[in-house]
Design a protein around this motif. Structure first.
Motif, PDB file in Angstrom:
ATOM      1  N   THR A   1      39.710  28.005 -28.692  1.00 21.50           N
ATOM      2  CA  THR A   1      39.259  29.313 -28.200  1.00 21.50           C
ATOM      3  C   THR A   1      39.894  29.643 -26.857  1.00 21.50           C
ATOM      4  O   THR A   1      40.313  30.784 -26.622  1.00 21.50           O
ATOM      5  CB  THR A   1      37.723  29.347 -28.097  1.00 21.50           C
ATOM      6  N   MET A   2      40.004  28.663 -25.984  1.00 25.57           N
ATOM      7  CA  MET A   2      40.636  28.893 -24.679  1.00 25.57           C
ATOM      8  C   MET A   2      42.094  29.331 -24.853  1.00 25.57           C
ATOM      9  O   MET A   2      42.553  30.266 -24.190  1.00 25.57           O
ATOM     10  CB  MET A   2      40.554  27.621 -23.824  1.00 25.57           C
ATOM     11  N   ILE A   3      42.802  28.672 -25.743  1.00 25.14           N
ATOM     12  CA  ILE A   3      44.200  29.024 -26.007  1.00 25.14           C
ATOM     13  C   ILE A   3      44.279  30.416 -26.635  1.00 25.14           C
ATOM     14  O   ILE A   3      45.106  31.239 -26.244  1.00 25.14           O
ATOM     15  CB  ILE A   3      44.849  27.962 -26.921  1.00 25.14           C
ATOM     16  N   SER A   4      43.410  30.682 -27.595  1.00 23.90           N
ATOM     17  CA  SER A   4      43.394  31.987 -28.258  1.00 23.90           C
ATOM     18  C   SER A   4      43.080  33.117 -27.293  1.00 23.90           C
ATOM     19  O   SER A   4      43.633  34.216 -27.414  1.00 23.90           O
ATOM     20  CB  SER A   4      42.370  31.994 -29.400  1.00 23.90           C
ATOM     21  N   MET A   5      42.197  32.876 -26.353  1.00 23.23           N
ATOM     22  CA  MET A   5      41.852  33.906 -25.362  1.00 23.23           C
ATOM     23  C   MET A   5      43.096  34.377 -24.612  1.00 23.23           C
ATOM     24  O   MET A   5      43.237  35.562 -24.308  1.00 23.23           O
ATOM     25  CB  MET A   5      40.823  33.377 -24.359  1.00 23.23           C
ATOM     26  N   GLN A   6      44.004  33.453 -24.322  1.00 21.07           N
ATOM     27  CA  GLN A   6      45.227  33.813 -23.612  1.00 21.07           C
ATOM     28  C   GLN A   6      46.140  34.682 -24.481  1.00 21.07           C
ATOM     29  O   GLN A   6      46.935  35.450 -23.956  1.00 21.07           O
ATOM     30  CB  GLN A   6      45.977  32.554 -23.189  1.00 21.07           C
ATOM     31  N   LYS A   7      46.022  34.564 -25.798  1.00 19.72           N
ATOM     32  CA  LYS A   7      46.909  35.279 -26.713  1.00 19.72           C
ATOM     33  C   LYS A   7      46.298  36.578 -27.240  1.00 19.72           C
ATOM     34  O   LYS A   7      46.976  37.588 -27.330  1.00 19.72           O
ATOM     35  CB  LYS A   7      47.263  34.391 -27.913  1.00 19.72           C
ATOM     36  N   ILE A   8      44.993  36.520 -27.603  1.00 21.28           N
ATOM     37  CA  ILE A   8      44.387  37.677 -28.267  1.00 21.28           C
ATOM     38  C   ILE A   8      43.121  38.176 -27.566  1.00 21.28           C
ATOM     39  O   ILE A   8      42.382  38.990 -28.126  1.00 21.28           O
ATOM     40  CB  ILE A   8      44.095  37.385 -29.753  1.00 21.28           C
ATOM     41  N   GLY A   9      42.868  37.668 -26.385  1.00 21.20           N
ATOM     42  CA  GLY A   9      41.713  38.137 -25.610  1.00 21.20           C
ATOM     43  C   GLY A   9      40.398  37.821 -26.294  1.00 21.20           C
ATOM     44  O   GLY A   9      40.248  36.794 -26.951  1.00 21.20           O
ATOM     45  N   THR A  10      39.447  38.727 -26.140  1.00 23.58           N
ATOM     46  CA  THR A  10      38.107  38.467 -26.652  1.00 23.58           C
ATOM     47  C   THR A  10      38.037  38.423 -28.180  1.00 23.58           C
ATOM     48  O   THR A  10      37.025  37.984 -28.733  1.00 23.58           O
ATOM     49  CB  THR A  10      37.098  39.504 -26.130  1.00 23.58           C
ATOM     50  N   SER A  11      39.077  38.817 -28.884  1.00 18.52           N
ATOM     51  CA  SER A  11      39.092  38.674 -30.347  1.00 18.52           C
ATOM     52  C   SER A  11      38.987  37.205 -30.762  1.00 18.52           C
ATOM     53  O   SER A  11      38.634  36.907 -31.909  1.00 18.52           O
ATOM     54  CB  SER A  11      40.361  39.295 -30.933  1.00 18.52           C
ATOM     55  N   ALA A  12      39.250  36.307 -29.830  1.00 22.56           N
ATOM     56  CA  ALA A  12      39.147  34.870 -30.105  1.00 22.56           C
ATOM     57  C   ALA A  12      37.734  34.467 -30.522  1.00 22.56           C
ATOM     58  O   ALA A  12      37.561  33.451 -31.207  1.00 22.56           O
ATOM     59  CB  ALA A  12      39.579  34.067 -28.876  1.00 22.56           C
ATOM     60  N   VAL A  13      36.724  35.245 -30.150  1.00 20.29           N
ATOM     61  CA  VAL A  13      35.357  34.878 -30.511  1.00 20.29           C
ATOM     62  C   VAL A  13      35.118  34.960 -32.020  1.00 20.29           C
ATOM     63  O   VAL A  13      34.124  34.431 -32.506  1.00 20.29           O
ATOM     64  CB  VAL A  13      34.289  35.725 -29.768  1.00 20.29           C
ATOM     65  N   GLN A  14      36.013  35.593 -32.758  1.00 20.94           N
ATOM     66  CA  GLN A  14      35.830  35.728 -34.195  1.00 20.94           C
ATOM     67  C   GLN A  14      36.314  34.518 -34.985  1.00 20.94           C
ATOM     68  O   GLN A  14      36.127  34.455 -36.197  1.00 20.94           O
ATOM     69  CB  GLN A  14      36.528  36.995 -34.693  1.00 20.94           C
ATOM     70  N   SER A  15      36.910  33.550 -34.323  1.00 24.77           N
ATOM     71  CA  SER A  15      37.385  32.347 -35.002  1.00 24.77           C
ATOM     72  C   SER A  15      36.353  31.238 -34.857  1.00 24.77           C
ATOM     73  O   SER A  15      35.715  31.089 -33.828  1.00 24.77           O
ATOM     74  CB  SER A  15      38.706  31.878 -34.401  1.00 24.77           C
ATOM     75  N   ARG A  16      36.252  30.431 -35.910  1.00 21.53           N
ATOM     76  CA  ARG A  16      35.369  29.275 -35.863  1.00 21.53           C
ATOM     77  C   ARG A  16      36.172  27.996 -36.135  1.00 21.53           C
ATOM     78  O   ARG A  16      35.734  27.128 -36.873  1.00 21.53           O
ATOM     79  CB  ARG A  16      34.243  29.435 -36.882  1.00 21.53           C
ATOM     80  N   ALA A  17      37.345  27.884 -35.533  1.00 19.81           N
ATOM     81  CA  ALA A  17      38.162  26.684 -35.726  1.00 19.81           C
ATOM     82  C   ALA A  17      37.319  25.451 -35.384  1.00 19.81           C
ATOM     83  O   ALA A  17      36.509  25.480 -34.464  1.00 19.81           O
ATOM     84  CB  ALA A  17      39.400  26.741 -34.843  1.00 19.81           C
ATOM     85  N   THR A  18      37.533  24.389 -36.139  1.00 22.42           N
ATOM     86  CA  THR A  18      36.729  23.189 -35.947  1.00 22.42           C
ATOM     87  C   THR A  18      37.550  21.946 -36.260  1.00 22.42           C
ATOM     88  O   THR A  18      38.575  22.018 -36.935  1.00 22.42           O
ATOM     89  CB  THR A  18      35.456  23.240 -36.832  1.00 22.42           C
ATOM     90  N   GLY A  19      37.084  20.821 -35.769  1.00 24.36           N
ATOM     91  CA  GLY A  19      37.711  19.533 -36.054  1.00 24.36           C
ATOM     92  C   GLY A  19      36.654  18.462 -36.198  1.00 24.36           C
ATOM     93  O   GLY A  19      35.551  18.585 -35.658  1.00 24.36           O
ATOM     94  N   GLY A  20      36.992  17.419 -36.928  1.00 23.18           N
ATOM     95  CA  GLY A  20      36.053  16.328 -37.113  1.00 23.18           C
ATOM     96  C   GLY A  20      36.733  15.113 -37.700  1.00 23.18           C
ATOM     97  O   GLY A  20      37.952  15.092 -37.900  1.00 23.18           O
ATOM     98  N   VAL A  21      35.917  14.111 -37.984  1.00 30.13           N
ATOM     99  CA  VAL A  21      36.397  12.846 -38.541  1.00 30.13           C
ATOM    100  C   VAL A  21      35.500  12.475 -39.714  1.00 30.13           C
ATOM    101  O   VAL A  21      34.273  12.637 -39.645  1.00 30.13           O
ATOM    102  CB  VAL A  21      36.339  11.713 -37.488  1.00 30.13           C
ATOM    103  N   ALA A  22      36.109  11.973 -40.789  1.00 28.08           N
ATOM    104  CA  ALA A  22      35.374  11.456 -41.937  1.00 28.08           C
ATOM    105  C   ALA A  22      36.206  10.356 -42.589  1.00 28.08           C
ATOM    106  O   ALA A  22      37.415  10.538 -42.791  1.00 28.08           O
ATOM    107  CB  ALA A  22      35.075  12.555 -42.946  1.00 28.08           C
TER     108      ALA A  22
END
Length: 181
Positions: A109-130
């Motif tokens: 989200t921090m990286i996206s904010m630099q590119k697309i501004g507040t539109s970054a709030v619409q992404s739910r990118a996630t990471g995990g381990v299994a």
């Protein structure tokens, strides 16, 4: 400060790519193509590539299958991380995770904010381990895939990255499953 330690050897990682879409095919999958080019260009191995529909159970089953495959170290999906009713990739990932990498979404989200501004709030990118496998869910746009790879994953999946990286802790991801001596 983050840096590449040139005294260490590159360790290729086996990465599977999954596109989640009801409308695309592998032939017109621009985001998957972007990721494949970056994965192989960085010296990693493309372990598998597939496309599945926006169906939570189908996505989760594919993730579980790839996590059980000893020839796959990392799974990166693209698509289905938005806010609409068909966007269920994040839920499918969370159905599979043993542990979530909370900071991945925050940093994205921090990286996206630099590119697309507040539109970054619409992404739910996630990471995990299994099952000792890293899983990352990225938005379906080629730009978002470039940002996530170039700014986060290329570094964290490079054994030479300092002060730390995901690769050096691979052997310990499933230590809780091993019998104690």
């Amino acid at each position: 400060m983050s840096r590449i330690d040139e005294t260490r050897d590159m360790v290729p990682v086996r990465i599977a790519l999954l596109t989640v879409s009801d409308t695309r095919s592998l032939e017109d999958d621009k985001s998957g193509d972007v990721l494949e080019a970056r994965v192989t260009g960085a010296g990693h191995r493309l372990a598998a590539r597939d496309l599945v529909p926006d169906d939570r159970e189908v996505i989760a089953a594919k993730l579980r299958g790839w996590c059980a495959d000893p020839q796959i170290d990392v799974v990166i999906s693209t698509g289905g991380t938005g806010l609409t009713g068909r966007d269920v990739t994040v839920e499918a990932h969370r159905d599979v995770y043993e542990k979530e990498i909370d900071a991945f979404g925050t940093v994205f989200t921090m990286i996206s904010m630099q590119k697309i501004g507040t539109s970054a709030v619409q992404s739910r990118a996630t990471g995990g381990v299994a099952q000792g496998t890293y899983l990352f869910a990225l938005p379906g746009s080629p730009g978002a895939c470039k940002d996530a790879w170039d700014e986060i994953l290329a570094l964290q999946l490079d054994y030479r990255h300092r002060p730390c990286n995901f690769v050096e802790i691979f052997p310990r991801l499933d230590e809780h499953l091993r019998r104690k001596v």
